[in-house]
Design an enzyme around this catalytic site. Structure first.
Site, mmCIF file in Angstrom:
data_model
loop_
_atom_site.group_PDB
_atom_site.id
_atom_site.type_symbol
_atom_site.label_atom_id
_atom_site.label_comp_id
_atom_site.label_asym_id
_atom_site.label_seq_id
_atom_site.Cartn_x
_atom_site.Cartn_y
_atom_site.Cartn_z
ATOM 1 N N ASP A 184 -3.306 2.182 -0.933
ATOM 2 C CA ASP A 184 -2.508 0.963 -1.060
ATOM 3 C C ASP A 184 -3.057 0.155 -2.229
ATOM 4 O OD1 ASP A 184 -0.952 -1.524 -0.363
ATOM 5 O OD2 ASP A 184 -0.541 -0.343 1.436
ATOM 6 N N HIS A 255 2.759 -0.238 -4.038
ATOM 7 C CA HIS A 255 1.446 -0.289 -3.388
ATOM 8 C C HIS A 255 0.473 0.652 -4.096
ATOM 9 C CE1 HIS A 255 2.646 -2.943 -0.166
ATOM 10 N NE2 HIS A 255 3.733 -2.197 0.017
ATOM 11 N N GLU A 319 8.767 -1.748 -0.553
ATOM 12 C CA GLU A 319 8.410 -2.926 -1.356
ATOM 13 C C GLU A 319 8.192 -2.593 -2.839
ATOM 14 O OE1 GLU A 319 6.359 -5.616 2.128
ATOM 15 O OE2 GLU A 319 5.050 -4.320 0.948
#
Length: 320
Positions: A184, A255, A319
């Site tokens: 991440d 990420h 995201e």
């Protein structure tokens, strides 16, 4: 973990009167339970098994019973608690548990079914207050194929012993998938031989604020860690022995801050990050669409696939 611990406490404190009730001290509740007259005394019982899978289930039962304060159940020929293979039981995780005053039989067509039968029998034994469990027949199979928990080791690194402890808890509750979030913005936690900077740089960050500086020396504090391939193989084998599949998660295209900090040419912005993030939220660091980046991701996944026999690899996708 609080829910699992509460479940363990609940199992160990249910009254013996619950034996003859459909509200047995079992988690999860089996598909069907048929109570019968009488009870079985397990205080001096021994265990017998037909084959390797049955023996593994028998040993798991003995381990859990001792762990929760019960008697030592030794393996012996002609044991009153028997694990046996039964091809008529349909389903990879199905089992039948039959308790009579004369003994207990756990049947299944697969190693997993026998293992889950052992887990159910352990829960009954752990709830007993007088060394006896009520006579009954349980026929059980899971309602859902994927019964999982996600562990985020990217934001906060957990040592291998913790991961094993969590896997053991999953197995106690018949959960069968651990989704392991290994990369991440805040850290890259898996050793990749072809790209050593992923862990040399991407596995470490400086905590935000006052926590990021040692007050005695004034020097930056380094937080992080990663799992070596040897550690991962050991954890995967530990999970497999408990019929838990580990699904690794390698996040892309977002990420990706930790990876881009290690290899800036992977980034999509003019000013790539120099270190993994110490902040949470949605970052603007995405992998770019250059051919070299696709080669990088392919090479990473090749090494990931070699470590994890799971049918699936989780690639994030959020995201971006």
């Amino acid at each position: 973990m609080r829910t699992a611990l509460f479940a363990a406490v609940m199992i160990s404190t249910m009254p013996a009167a619950a034996w003859a009730s459909p509200d047995l001290p079992l988690l999860p509740m089996p598909a069907t339970v048929t109570s019968q007259a009488g009870s079985f005394s397990f205080a001096r019982a021994t265990i017998a098994a037909d084959d390797v899978g049955g023996t593994a289930a028998a040993r798991r039962l003995a381990e859990l019973v001792v762990r929760t304060g019960g008697p030592k159940l030794a393996l012996a020929r002609g044991g009153a608690i028997r694990f046996r293979r039964d091809g008529s039981i349909k389903g990879d995780e199905a089992y039948r548990l039959r308790v009579t005053p004369a003994g207990v039989t756990v049947s299944g067509s697969t190693d997993t079914g026998l293992y889950y039968g052992a887990t159910t029998l352990w829960q009954l034994i752990a709830a007993s207050r007088d060394g006896r469990i009520g006579a009954m027949t349980i026929d059980d199979a899971p309602a859902f194929t994927w019964r999982g928990v996600m562990l985020d080791s990217a934001r906060h690194f957990q040592p291998p012993a913790y991961v094993k402890q969590l896997i053991d808890r999953l197995a106690m509750d018949k959960l069968n998938v651990l989704q392991w979030h290994l990369t991440d913005d805040q850290g890259w936690r898996i050793q990749i031989d072809k790209y050593p900077r992923l862990t040399a740089v991407g596995a470490w960050r400086q905590p935000a604020g006052a926590a990021g500086v040692d007050p005695k020396t004034g020097k930056p504090v380094r937080y992080g860690g990663f799992y070596t391939k040897a550690e991962i193989r050991e954890i995967v084998a530990y999970a497999a022995a408990r019929h838990v599949t580990i699904v690794p998660e390698i996040d892309m295209p977002g990420h990706a801050t930790a990876a881009i900090a290690a290899y800036p040419a992977l980034g999509s912005t003019a000013t790539p990050p120099k270190a993994p993030s110490s902040d949470w939220g949605v970052m603007y660091n995405l992998y770019n669409t250059d051919d070299a980046t696709f080669t990088f991701l392919t090479n990473v996944l090749d090494e990931v696939l070699e470590l994890f026999p799971s049918r699936y690899v989780h690639v994030g996708g959020d995201e971006a």
